[in-house]
Design a protein around this motif. Sequence first.
Motif, PDB file in Angstrom:
ATOM      1  N   LYS B   1       0.840  -1.185   0.000  1.00 35.68           N
ATOM      2  CA  LYS B   1       0.000   0.000   0.000  1.00 35.68           C
ATOM      3  C   LYS B   1       0.883   1.246   0.000  1.00 35.68           C
ATOM      4  N   ALA B   2       0.302   2.364  -0.442  1.00 33.64           N
ATOM      5  CA  ALA B   2       1.076   3.586  -0.557  1.00 33.64           C
ATOM      6  C   ALA B   2       1.470   4.073   0.828  1.00 33.64           C
ATOM      7  N   GLY B   3       2.652   4.710   0.871  1.00 33.81           N
ATOM      8  CA  GLY B   3       3.140   5.243   2.137  1.00 33.81           C
ATOM      9  C   GLY B   3       2.600   6.628   2.386  1.00 33.81           C
ATOM     10  N   VAL B   4       3.221   7.304   3.333  1.00 29.56           N
ATOM     11  CA  VAL B   4       2.849   8.671   3.668  1.00 29.56           C
ATOM     12  C   VAL B   4       3.429   9.602   2.612  1.00 29.56           C
ATOM     13  N   THR B   5       2.587  10.453   2.065  1.00 27.94           N
ATOM     14  CA  THR B   5       3.021  11.352   0.994  1.00 27.94           C
ATOM     15  C   THR B   5       2.991  12.786   1.478  1.00 27.94           C
ATOM     16  N   GLN B   6       4.135  13.453   1.312  1.00 30.10           N
ATOM     17  CA  GLN B   6       4.209  14.864   1.679  1.00 30.10           C
ATOM     18  C   GLN B   6       4.513  15.694   0.441  1.00 30.10           C
ATOM     19  N   THR B   7       3.799  16.789   0.320  1.00 31.00           N
ATOM     20  CA  THR B   7       4.041  17.703  -0.801  1.00 31.00           C
ATOM     21  C   THR B   7       4.052  19.140  -0.305  1.00 31.00           C
ATOM     22  N   PRO B   8       4.864  20.001  -0.938  1.00 33.15           N
ATOM     23  CA  PRO B   8       5.899  19.630  -1.898  1.00 33.15           C
ATOM     24  C   PRO B   8       7.118  19.050  -1.187  1.00 33.15           C
ATOM     25  N   ARG B   9       8.074  18.545  -1.901  1.00 31.39           N
ATOM     26  CA  ARG B   9       9.296  18.027  -1.288  1.00 31.39           C
ATOM     27  C   ARG B   9      10.264  19.145  -0.920  1.00 31.39           C
ATOM     28  N   TYR B  10      10.293  20.174  -1.723  1.00 30.03           N
ATOM     29  CA  TYR B  10      11.195  21.302  -1.479  1.00 30.03           C
ATOM     30  C   TYR B  10      10.439  22.602  -1.697  1.00 30.03           C
ATOM     31  N   LEU B  11      10.820  23.593  -0.898  1.00 34.52           N
ATOM     32  CA  LEU B  11      10.121  24.872  -0.948  1.00 34.52           C
ATOM     33  C   LEU B  11      11.080  25.973  -0.523  1.00 34.52           C
ATOM     34  N   ILE B  12      11.073  27.063  -1.270  1.00 31.11           N
ATOM     35  CA  ILE B  12      11.850  28.235  -0.869  1.00 31.11           C
ATOM     36  C   ILE B  12      10.888  29.396  -0.709  1.00 31.11           C
ATOM     37  N   LYS B  13      10.929  30.033   0.445  1.00 27.36           N
ATOM     38  CA  LYS B  13      10.048  31.155   0.737  1.00 27.36           C
ATOM     39  C   LYS B  13      10.869  32.322   1.281  1.00 27.36           C
ATOM     40  N   THR B  14      10.250  33.485   1.241  1.00 28.19           N
ATOM     41  CA  THR B  14      10.887  34.700   1.741  1.00 28.19           C
ATOM     42  C   THR B  14      10.354  35.010   3.135  1.00 28.19           C
ATOM     43  N   ARG B  15      11.200  35.594   3.945  1.00 26.89           N
ATOM     44  CA  ARG B  15      10.782  36.025   5.287  1.00 26.89           C
ATOM     45  C   ARG B  15       9.487  36.824   5.224  1.00 26.89           C
ATOM     46  N   GLY B  16       8.593  36.557   6.149  1.00 29.75           N
ATOM     47  CA  GLY B  16       7.336  37.277   6.205  1.00 29.75           C
ATOM     48  C   GLY B  16       6.197  36.607   5.447  1.00 29.75           C
ATOM     49  N   GLN B  17       6.554  35.713   4.523  1.00 26.02           N
ATOM     50  CA  GLN B  17       5.510  35.003   3.790  1.00 26.02           C
ATOM     51  C   GLN B  17       4.908  33.905   4.662  1.00 26.02           C
ATOM     52  N   GLN B  18       3.882  33.277   4.123  1.00 27.34           N
ATOM     53  CA  GLN B  18       3.329  32.114   4.803  1.00 27.34           C
ATOM     54  C   GLN B  18       3.447  30.910   3.876  1.00 27.34           C
ATOM     55  N   VAL B  19       3.332  29.726   4.459  1.00 32.56           N
ATOM     56  CA  VAL B  19       3.491  28.505   3.680  1.00 32.56           C
ATOM     57  C   VAL B  19       2.523  27.436   4.191  1.00 32.56           C
ATOM     58  N   THR B  20       2.051  26.612   3.272  1.00 28.93           N
ATOM     59  CA  THR B  20       1.184  25.485   3.635  1.00 28.93           C
ATOM     60  C   THR B  20       1.806  24.207   3.114  1.00 28.93           C
ATOM     61  N   ALA B 102       4.275   4.393  14.038  1.00 26.85           N
ATOM     62  CA  ALA B 102       4.052   5.552  13.201  1.00 26.85           C
ATOM     63  C   ALA B 102       4.912   5.432  11.952  1.00 26.85           C
ATOM     64  N   PHE B 103       4.337   5.796  10.823  1.00 29.59           N
ATOM     65  CA  PHE B 103       5.046   5.767   9.552  1.00 29.59           C
ATOM     66  C   PHE B 103       5.283   7.205   9.103  1.00 29.59           C
ATOM     67  N   PHE B 104       6.527   7.501   8.781  1.00 28.99           N
ATOM     68  CA  PHE B 104       6.900   8.854   8.404  1.00 28.99           C
ATOM     69  C   PHE B 104       6.970   9.022   6.891  1.00 28.99           C
ATOM     70  N   GLY B 105       6.659  10.234   6.455  1.00 26.67           N
ATOM     71  CA  GLY B 105       6.867  10.596   5.067  1.00 26.67           C
ATOM     72  C   GLY B 105       8.306  11.027   4.847  1.00 26.67           C
ATOM     73  N   GLN B 106       8.621  11.405   3.622  1.00 23.49           N
ATOM     74  CA  GLN B 106       9.981  11.815   3.276  1.00 23.49           C
ATOM     75  C   GLN B 106      10.291  13.244   3.700  1.00 23.49           C
ATOM     76  N   GLY B 107       9.255  13.983   4.015  1.00 24.84           N
ATOM     77  CA  GLY B 107       9.448  15.334   4.516  1.00 24.84           C
ATOM     78  C   GLY B 107       9.388  16.400   3.444  1.00 24.84           C
ATOM     79  N   THR B 108       9.177  17.624   3.888  1.00 23.56           N
ATOM     80  CA  THR B 108       9.253  18.809   3.033  1.00 23.56           C
ATOM     81  C   THR B 108      10.401  19.661   3.537  1.00 23.56           C
ATOM     82  N   ARG B 109      11.340  19.943   2.675  1.00 23.74           N
ATOM     83  CA  ARG B 109      12.487  20.785   3.030  1.00 23.74           C
ATOM     84  C   ARG B 109      12.118  22.224   2.734  1.00 23.74           C
ATOM     85  N   LEU B 110      11.950  23.007   3.792  1.00 21.18           N
ATOM     86  CA  LEU B 110      11.602  24.417   3.665  1.00 21.18           C
ATOM     87  C   LEU B 110      12.830  25.275   3.917  1.00 21.18           C
ATOM     88  N   THR B 111      13.095  26.168   2.975  1.00 24.76           N
ATOM     89  CA  THR B 111      14.185  27.129   3.134  1.00 24.76           C
ATOM     90  C   THR B 111      13.577  28.522   3.122  1.00 24.76           C
TER      91      THR B 111
END
Lengths: 111, 113
Positions: B1-20, B102-111
């Motif tokens: 069966k499919a594992g835990v899926t996290q999206t997006p895998r990578y994200l770059i944001k600027t200070r003051g912004q918000q992210v989901t 608990a099963f973990f996803g691969q994570g989202t790398r936020l910069t």
Amino acid sequence: DAKTTQPPSMDCAEGRAANLPCNHSTISGNEYVYWYRQIHSQGPQYIIHGLKNNETNEMASLIITEDRKSSTLILPHATLRDTAVYYCIVRGFGNTGKLIFGQGTTLQVKP
Amino acid sequence: KAGVTQTPRYLIKTRGQQVTLSCSPISGHRSVSWYQQTPGQGLQFLFEYFSETQRNKGNFPGRFSGRQFSNSRSEMNVSTLELGDSALYLCASSLAGDFTEAFFGQGTRLTVV
């Protein structure tokens, strides 16, 4: 949840057993011992857990001392792919869904 | 069966912004937990959702929030991003969040820049 103490790093020769110790001297009677590992840049992976009896699965064995103050995770035949950070976690009731990770032990399996 | 899926895998944001960030748990799992991992602080628990309700919360400021939908998918939101929010964000799913694994996803790398 009780705190755990693990050595920061260990080495193991490929093909030999890796024995990773964990001290949890303040563990209470209804707290379980869990082991997870994290291979570089991946999410943690569940390995095994136990309450007071020794446990074994396809990945590892968990040996818990009779007084439950310490435990040892045993990887019977370590391979290079077992190189990872290993976390010992004590988890009790009331903290559903919450895992408290310490610094873990970095296991380096060498050829 | 499919594992835990996290999206997006990578994200770059600027200070003051918000992210989901999004997390789709393993089918049938009702508990989703979120963690932040940084080199300095290690893996830290953010919060846990079970059946659309937050059931447990770590010690993070109110800028960090989350929610869970009826299909158990979960999102976490970070508002007013700070440089220190740069991290690997991991989600984990389990059947009921109790003593099951608990099963973990691969994570989202936020910069945050």
